[in-house]
Scaffold this motif. Sequence first.
Motif, PDB file in Angstrom:
ATOM      1  N   VAL C   5       0.805  -1.208   0.120  1.00 50.86           N
ATOM      2  CA  VAL C   5      -0.033  -0.088  -0.063  1.00 50.86           C
ATOM      3  C   VAL C   5       0.847   1.378  -0.019  1.00 50.86           C
ATOM      4  CG1 VAL C   5      -1.579   1.228   1.162  1.00 50.86           C
ATOM      5  CG2 VAL C   5      -1.871  -1.231   1.188  1.00 50.86           C
ATOM      6  N   ARG C   6       0.712   2.291  -0.819  1.00 51.10           N
ATOM      7  CA  ARG C   6       1.292   3.412  -0.768  1.00 51.10           C
ATOM      8  C   ARG C   6       0.288   4.733  -0.616  1.00 51.10           C
ATOM      9  NH1 ARG C   6       4.286   4.122  -5.102  1.00 51.10           N
ATOM     10  NH2 ARG C   6       3.089   5.919  -5.963  1.00 51.10           N
ATOM     11  N   ILE C   7       0.405   5.386   0.316  1.00 52.32           N
ATOM     12  CA  ILE C   7      -0.550   6.526   0.618  1.00 52.32           C
ATOM     13  C   ILE C   7      -0.071   7.768   0.400  1.00 52.32           C
ATOM     14  CG2 ILE C   7      -1.721   7.610   2.513  1.00 52.32           C
ATOM     15  CD1 ILE C   7      -2.115   4.785   3.574  1.00 52.32           C
ATOM     16  N   GLU C   8      -0.500   8.531  -0.587  1.00 55.73           N
ATOM     17  CA  GLU C   8       0.035  10.018  -1.006  1.00 55.73           C
ATOM     18  C   GLU C   8      -0.880  11.127  -0.536  1.00 55.73           C
ATOM     19  OE1 GLU C   8       0.829   9.415  -5.079  1.00 55.73           O
ATOM     20  OE2 GLU C   8       2.198   7.993  -4.844  1.00 55.73           O
ATOM     21  N   GLY C   9      -0.319  12.059   0.069  1.00 55.57           N
ATOM     22  CA  GLY C   9      -1.164  13.052   0.259  1.00 55.57           C
ATOM     23  C   GLY C   9      -2.346  13.031   0.892  1.00 55.57           C
ATOM     24  N   LEU C  10      -2.610  11.862   1.726  1.00 57.57           N
ATOM     25  CA  LEU C  10      -3.813  11.761   2.285  1.00 57.57           C
ATOM     26  C   LEU C  10      -4.485  12.848   3.197  1.00 57.57           C
ATOM     27  CD1 LEU C  10      -5.888   9.317   1.985  1.00 57.57           C
ATOM     28  CD2 LEU C  10      -4.962   8.632   4.092  1.00 57.57           C
ATOM     29  N   LYS C  11      -5.782  13.023   3.029  1.00 58.44           N
ATOM     30  CA  LYS C  11      -6.323  14.148   3.938  1.00 58.44           C
ATOM     31  C   LYS C  11      -7.670  13.540   4.096  1.00 58.44           C
ATOM     32  CE  LYS C  11      -4.173  18.334   2.109  1.00 58.44           C
ATOM     33  NZ  LYS C  11      -4.367  19.112   1.097  1.00 58.44           N
ATOM     34  N   MET C  12      -8.153  13.604   5.684  1.00 56.06           N
ATOM     35  CA  MET C  12      -9.571  13.349   6.085  1.00 56.06           C
ATOM     36  C   MET C  12      -9.934  14.382   7.064  1.00 56.06           C
ATOM     37  SD  MET C  12     -11.720  11.015   5.570  1.00 56.06           S
ATOM     38  CE  MET C  12     -13.388  11.551   5.814  1.00 56.06           C
ATOM     39  N   ASP C  24       1.910  10.875   4.167  1.00 58.78           N
ATOM     40  CA  ASP C  24       2.280  10.188   3.129  1.00 58.78           C
ATOM     41  C   ASP C  24       2.815   8.895   3.664  1.00 58.78           C
ATOM     42  OD1 ASP C  24       2.313  11.579   0.616  1.00 58.78           O
ATOM     43  OD2 ASP C  24       3.317  12.975   1.814  1.00 58.78           O
ATOM     44  N   MET C  25       2.683   7.740   3.325  1.00 57.91           N
ATOM     45  CA  MET C  25       3.420   6.438   3.850  1.00 57.91           C
ATOM     46  C   MET C  25       3.086   5.258   3.063  1.00 57.91           C
ATOM     47  SD  MET C  25       0.645   5.430   6.809  1.00 57.91           S
ATOM     48  CE  MET C  25       0.984   3.551   6.974  1.00 57.91           C
ATOM     49  N   SER C  26       3.793   4.113   3.363  1.00 57.70           N
ATOM     50  CA  SER C  26       3.725   3.111   2.718  1.00 57.70           C
ATOM     51  C   SER C  26       3.784   1.504   3.677  1.00 57.70           C
ATOM     52  CB  SER C  26       5.034   2.851   1.728  1.00 57.70           C
ATOM     53  OG  SER C  26       5.213   3.744   0.858  1.00 57.70           O
ATOM     54  N   ILE C  27       2.968   0.711   3.241  1.00 57.54           N
ATOM     55  CA  ILE C  27       3.098  -0.675   3.798  1.00 57.54           C
ATOM     56  C   ILE C  27       3.882  -1.507   3.163  1.00 57.54           C
ATOM     57  CG2 ILE C  27       1.776  -2.311   4.902  1.00 57.54           C
ATOM     58  CD1 ILE C  27      -0.606   0.006   5.253  1.00 57.54           C
ATOM     59  N   TYR C  28       4.823  -2.325   3.535  1.00 57.54           N
ATOM     60  CA  TYR C  28       5.450  -3.272   2.663  1.00 57.54           C
ATOM     61  C   TYR C  28       5.190  -4.673   3.001  1.00 57.54           C
ATOM     62  CZ  TYR C  28       8.566   1.032   1.856  1.00 57.54           C
ATOM     63  OH  TYR C  28       8.640   2.272   1.341  1.00 57.54           O
ATOM     64  N   GLU C  29       5.486  -5.420   1.965  1.00 56.93           N
ATOM     65  CA  GLU C  29       5.005  -6.686   2.000  1.00 56.93           C
ATOM     66  C   GLU C  29       5.606  -7.370   2.990  1.00 56.93           C
ATOM     67  OE1 GLU C  29       5.446  -8.782  -1.361  1.00 56.93           O
ATOM     68  OE2 GLU C  29       3.804 -10.366  -1.014  1.00 56.93           O
ATOM     69  N   HIS C  30       5.035  -8.060   3.947  1.00 56.35           N
ATOM     70  CA  HIS C  30       5.698  -9.073   5.041  1.00 56.35           C
ATOM     71  C   HIS C  30       6.047  -8.227   6.422  1.00 56.35           C
ATOM     72  CE1 HIS C  30       5.420 -12.066   2.091  1.00 56.35           C
ATOM     73  NE2 HIS C  30       6.578 -11.984   1.435  1.00 56.35           N
ATOM     74  N   GLN C 196       4.646 -16.617   9.424  1.00 58.35           N
ATOM     75  CA  GLN C 196       4.076 -17.039   8.299  1.00 58.35           C
ATOM     76  C   GLN C 196       4.132 -16.065   7.236  1.00 58.35           C
ATOM     77  OE1 GLN C 196       0.047 -17.802   9.277  1.00 58.35           O
ATOM     78  NE2 GLN C 196       0.550 -19.636  10.686  1.00 58.35           N
ATOM     79  N   GLY C 197       4.736 -14.864   7.280  1.00 59.08           N
ATOM     80  CA  GLY C 197       5.105 -13.784   6.237  1.00 59.08           C
ATOM     81  C   GLY C 197       3.695 -12.957   6.030  1.00 59.08           C
ATOM     82  N   LYS C 198       2.679 -13.084   6.741  1.00 56.44           N
ATOM     83  CA  LYS C 198       1.463 -12.189   6.799  1.00 56.44           C
ATOM     84  C   LYS C 198       2.022 -10.462   6.889  1.00 56.44           C
ATOM     85  CE  LYS C 198      -2.367 -14.142   6.415  1.00 56.44           C
ATOM     86  NZ  LYS C 198      -2.336 -15.580   6.761  1.00 56.44           N
ATOM     87  N   THR C 199       1.426  -9.605   6.275  1.00 58.52           N
ATOM     88  CA  THR C 199       1.778  -8.272   6.369  1.00 58.52           C
ATOM     89  C   THR C 199       0.817  -7.722   7.592  1.00 58.52           C
ATOM     90  OG1 THR C 199       2.192  -8.315   4.160  1.00 58.52           O
ATOM     91  CG2 THR C 199       1.941  -6.174   5.266  1.00 58.52           C
ATOM     92  N   ILE C 200       1.245  -7.094   8.663  1.00 59.01           N
ATOM     93  CA  ILE C 200       0.438  -6.567   9.849  1.00 59.01           C
ATOM     94  C   ILE C 200       0.657  -5.207   9.887  1.00 59.01           C
ATOM     95  CG2 ILE C 200      -0.009  -6.986  11.904  1.00 59.01           C
ATOM     96  CD1 ILE C 200       1.030  -9.703  11.812  1.00 59.01           C
ATOM     97  N   VAL C 201      -0.679  -4.494  10.070  1.00 57.25           N
ATOM     98  CA  VAL C 201      -0.323  -3.214  10.553  1.00 57.25           C
ATOM     99  C   VAL C 201      -1.122  -3.174  11.905  1.00 57.25           C
ATOM    100  CG1 VAL C 201      -0.892  -0.585  10.131  1.00 57.25           C
ATOM    101  CG2 VAL C 201      -0.627  -2.056   8.340  1.00 57.25           C
ATOM    102  N   LEU C 202      -0.442  -2.583  12.939  1.00 61.00           N
ATOM    103  CA  LEU C 202      -0.882  -2.666  14.334  1.00 61.00           C
ATOM    104  C   LEU C 202      -1.338  -1.374  14.895  1.00 61.00           C
ATOM    105  CD1 LEU C 202      -1.341  -4.628  16.682  1.00 61.00           C
ATOM    106  CD2 LEU C 202       1.167  -4.434  17.057  1.00 61.00           C
TER     107      LEU C 202
END
Lengths: 381, 300, 251, 291, 234
Positions: C5-12, C24-30, C196-202
């Motif tokens: 996942v890549r997030i660019e200039g996100l506003k809420m 801006d941020m990224s989530i990498y595999e594993h 097991q190689g899962k990608t996790i955001v915590l």
Amino acid sequence: SSGNAPAEPNEPGGKEQPASTEPIKIGFFAPITSPAASADGLSAENSAKLAVKLINEAGGINGRKVELVSYDDGLDTTQAVSIAEKLTTKDGVVAVVSGSYSGPTRVAAPIIQNAGMVMVSAYAIHPDVVNAGDFIFSQSFPGKVQGRAGAEFAVKTLGAKRIAIIAVDLDFGTELGDSFKAHAEANGAEIVSYDKVAISDNEFTPIITKLKEKVKPDLIYTANYYAHAAEVVKQCRLQGLDVPILGTEGADSWQFLLTAGDHAEGVYITTNMNRDDKNETVQQYIKRYREEYNLEPDMVGASTFDAFQVLFEAIRRVGTDPVAMRDAIASMTDFYTVTGNLIRYTNRGEAVKPVQIQRVENGQFHYFGEITDLNIITPDE
Amino acid sequence: MGNYLITVAVNIAVFSLLALSLNIIIGYAGQSMMGHAAFFGIGAYTAAILTNKGVNFWLALLVALVISGTLGAIIGVISLRLRDDFLAITTIGINFVLVAMFQNMKLFGGSLGMAVKPLILFGKRATAIHFLIILLILILLVCMLIRKMNRSWFGLALASLRGDEGAAQSFGVNTSQYKILAFIIGTSIAGLTGGIYAHRMTFIFSSSFAFVVSISILSMVVVGGVGTIRGPLVGAILLGAAPELLRFADDYRMILYGGVIVLMMRFQPQGLLGENSFVMNKIEKYIIPLLKRKGGESNA
Amino acid sequence: MREIVRIEGLKMYFGGLKAIDNLDMSIYEHETLGIIGPNGAGKTTLFNVICGVYKPTDGKIILNGQEVQGSPPYEMARKGIARTFQISKPLYDLTILDNVVAASGIHEYTGIRSFFKKSHTKEVLEKVHDILELVGLSEIEHKKAREVSLGYLRRLEIARALATEPQLLMLDEPCAGLSNFAINEITELVLKLKEQGKTIVLIEHNLPITMKVCDRIIVLNYGQKIAEGTPEKVQNDKKVIEAYLGEEDED
Amino acid sequence: MLLQQILNGIMIGSVYALTAMGATLIYGILRILDIANAGAYVAGAYFGWYIYLKTENLVLAFVLSMIITGLIGVLIHRFIYAPILSKPRILPIVPLVASVGLFTLTGDLARLIAGPGTKAYNVDFGVDVINIGKLTIVPAWILIIVLTALLFTVLWLVLNKTKLGLAWRATAEDADIAKAVGINTNSAMALSYILGYGFAAAAGIMVGILYNSITPALGEVPSYKMLSIIVLGGLGSPVGTVIAGLFIGLVETMLSAYNLTFIPKDSVAFVALILVLLIKPSGLISKTNKI
Amino acid sequence: MLKVVDLEVAYGQMEVLKKVNLEVKKGELVSVIGPNGAGKTTLIKTIMGLKDAKAGQVLIDGKDVLGMPAWKRAEMGVGYVPEGRRVFGNLTVEENLMVGCYSLKDPKRIQQNIKRVYELFPRLEERKKQLARTMSGGEQQMLAIGRALVMEPRLLLIDEVSMGLMPIMVNLCFKVIKELNDQGITVMVIEQNANKALKISHRGYVLETGNIILEGTVDSLRNNDVVKKAYLGG
Ligand SMILES: Nc1ncnc2c1ncn2[C@@H]1O[C@H](COP(=O)(O)OP(=O)(O)OP(=O)(O)O)[C@@H](O)[C@H]1O
Ligand SMILES: Nc1ncnc2c1ncn2[C@@H]1O[C@H](COP(=O)(O)OP(=O)(O)OP(=O)(O)O)[C@@H](O)[C@H]1O
Ligand SMILES: [Mg+2]
Ligand SMILES: [Mg+2]
């Protein structure tokens, strides 16, 4: 013939027991518990009971007592179907009187017709009721006749030229309003406005303001039940619209007079009962009804009472065989009842009888006139 | 069975179908549908108009089903935008507006109501018993359908949507789609029932499809037990037969009827045969063990 | 490492409130990525935006190279993003088992076609039982969710997320409300998934846990990234200490 | 004519607002679509009629009837709604079905006790109509305006100037926690029912006087029309209810005045409701969460 | 001040509390710890009056309050922070606090107390017009605590203080509870973070599957092997 009625073992009246002393059972239904119209239901039920009581007081019919099998249809067609089935297959009645409005009467009619049994409808206005077949009769004149008679009176007697119609948006208002309109126009009057009002609505000020300030009619025809008719009358008078108002049998009730109060003075209605009739049947009914129920009789009650009179007369003449009864009623002529002289029945089973014009004077309905012209009071055959 | 009983049975059967179908929307999908009778009416008028024009009865039923289902889909779409109580009132509103249309438009016979050409089956005019058979077959089909639904992913999707839309979406349930589907299924069955009803009555009035009728259908579902198959059936039998069963009470009929409903809601809001209701608990406690002991096996 | 996942200039924005502000941020595999930050920093909102619950006011979310911002939640779930809710959202009327079965049907909710496919098949039940075992819910699987204490509802959240077999698992405070013992179990579980190689955001306020399991941590405050890096680095960041950690406790 | 019609519309609208006020309150607090409120309206009209018949005192009729009906409301809440609502996770339609049962019951009780026939108040205001220029005003209208304004003010004060309003909203949302912060939820709810049913009684009497007629069927139309007005006005907001009532009154009037009866007047309220909700799913007045 | 005697509570057939005995003396700060599903929430709900007991007694100020409705207990000065926040979601933050003050009469005091909560949790003041349900998890927890504080309780029952709070805030809250206790408010707190809870408490109880299996002073508990292993993270 009895159509293709399923063969039931206890087909009513099919095999007449000779010289029976068993009571004669007559079926009856009316809307009692329905909130919508229970005052009429009560009038009908009271009159049904009174009719039976009076005939039994007089020794019954040909020595046999009469017994009433009465049901509440709740103004619900689904229930009416069940009732009709029950009356025709289980209760052993010889004939049926409908003291209900068009809906229940209309769905009951084909079932009773199919069972080969006579039904007399007291006051239902729907043109299709009698179309169910030759066993189905209407005690009163149809809506078309009453509308026509009203127009005749409005145009010819009252000289109305610009007429406004306010009619309830049900079969009742539609039948009366449309036929009034047609006949009035045929006689050269102009229908300047025709407002349909919902049965759930009782506020007519906007319509009446419009009539008063823009339409300016010289007569208002209100084809409504008593509550609405009273409201039309009251609101017209309060708004200062002082033209003649012609109502219908829907307003023929003490409740109309109560609600409209003084404003009702001078209002005309078309109906089938003439309270000033010197005839003994009429006066006895009025007197006994008051005594029994401490209420003023009305058109619904009188019509129901008369539906029973028609049946009683038929039974007196030919006994309880349904086919014979049917033929007896179909050939009845000049039979005098509370709602006037039943001149004859048309081949569709609708009554030919004069239309009464009553007028409110001193808070009571009184005789004003009568439409007897056969061209007008004979229903389409 | 006498004609009278058959007639009452037909009424009950009609209401059973209506209650079962409403239960799909209310009980399974959890949507506040308060105008079910309107769809019953659409089906009735559609089928009646068609057969009066000479269309085959079965074809007319099919069209009635499709048209009421289509209108149901529209309600479904509307429901997506509205919260619970708004949806309830909107559906009440739709009921009123449609009945007003039946009442006013020439197409629907206007205020005089509409005569329906009697149904001819095998060359003879159909009687109550024929309608009863048709209806019973349909009830059986619908029950089987619902049973199948309950065991399928579809049923689970509805249960999730009813439980928590947010959660349901988080595991892939397109809640909008399922809401609309539930409306379509429920309303089209109602429409189909309407088509049959019209031919049974041979005469239809707008008032047969009024809001009060929606309320009686709703009462059947709730009194019997929401979200079950047996509930609406039992509710329809009890309340459908109530007008006849309560005849002994005469003048007090409606009071009894109203009173029973109030008491039911007060003491058994889950319905007579709903989950955890008094009756079901007793059945679970006494009857099921008995069956188990005797029958040896029983299905969960 | 591949970017999931890549997030660019996100506003809420909620009205005038900037819950996420130009992120801006990224989530990498594993990887196991920790997101921390003060209460109200925008962490849950970030999850909600990624999962499609909210349409972002502005910015891009790129999942496997595809722009997905504004897709509805069910689509995001089907694309392999699973999340737990900070405030549990069980299906109260269903049993624990059915809750998880429902979640495992993620690819079965195909509209009318789903009518004809049985839900509780053997394979499904097997899979679900494994998951229940994993999170420690086996014993109470036949209880209605309504009858279960809060701690178990928190585990149910995780079980449901796992049942969707996601490529990206997003956990919003999985340990909140759990007893110490249970926290250890959950930590083990996360470590196992990681293996097991899962990608996790915590998201987790229980720092020892976060530090233990995360490879990388992003710190949010007022919707903005104020720090990013390895657990050690972040833990010693002045801004983070000031806004979030506070002065070190005695132990 | 236009001016008179606007006046007519305002009058009709006030009647609607008045009629819906009691149900608005109950809906705003408990989120029950209380169709039985229309039963209270019928009962109140009959109590008022009887008291007026015996005492010829209109004020007394209003006050006593409101109190009696209000107390009945308390009993109904205490023995029917409260136990229903206290059950966990009850379907929202359950109280609604109960209220329909209650409404059926009241209508038919009224019929059994008072008879199905019409009863009339026959209130004499001294004058038949008041004419101001070309405008015609019926005295009952003035009474309606005064009454609507009065009840509205009472409601507004209670909601905005007392703790009760807050207590109601808290109780509606989470009765357990409301109890735990010290709200006597039973008496708070009892009060809402006294007001909600008392208001309905006042409306029933007023409409009975205006049309000089009460029947057991009096509640039929309000039972559903008030629902649309409540929702159209936003979630149980009294201001919204008044605005929605007036809006419907005016629209209906203009439709009949200018022969635009392509939709039956009866369903105007619902057509308006559906249109408004489609455009603005939160109702006319969108401060939805406030009473 | 609070005494629980042989308390038995069940959900339907299922016994959840079995003859629980527990006491919180005036001015004491007592924590109750235990695994998930032990019955802690049930215990606190029963004390507050939100769940009926099957048998036993709950004494507040020596008076048996079982059967007394919850609001009367609140009027006696019992404040409650429920599990899982349970703020009034459709009320604003400020309205939530106002509701919390329901049993207070003096408007000045109400203002004062609310102000004090705002000082404690500035975030709440920033958001006083926001609907509580749109607040973040931690913010809601602050609100739930604030709502119990504004009513000036004499006995404060807290079901999970730290849930969802950031570390800084957890410390702050425990500090505040300690301070309140020092000012004379009696406190019973349920907490998963046994370490922190025991640190500020005088005494503690360990509840497992409906039974009090251990009780005693903080020191005795902290040195107990069972506690060490299961609750203090070894
Ligand atoms: N729907 C909404 N409307 C208005 N404000 C909102 C809404 N949702 C969230 N917020 C606000 O946005 C901010 C971020 O909230 P969010 O739930 O993302 O915080 P968080 O970082 O998850 O905090 P916590 O650690 O307490 O869970 C908070 O201040 C919250 O009050
Ligand atoms: N409404 C309910 N119906 C049936 N059983 C319930 C209900 N609420 C709780 N229980 C059961 O009672 C037991 C105790 O629950 P309680 O919520 O008191 O636990 P707890 O100690 O607070 O746990 P946690 O730390 O997870 O919050 C649990 O086994 C739970 O399953
Ligand atoms: Mg959060
Ligand atoms: Mg707990």
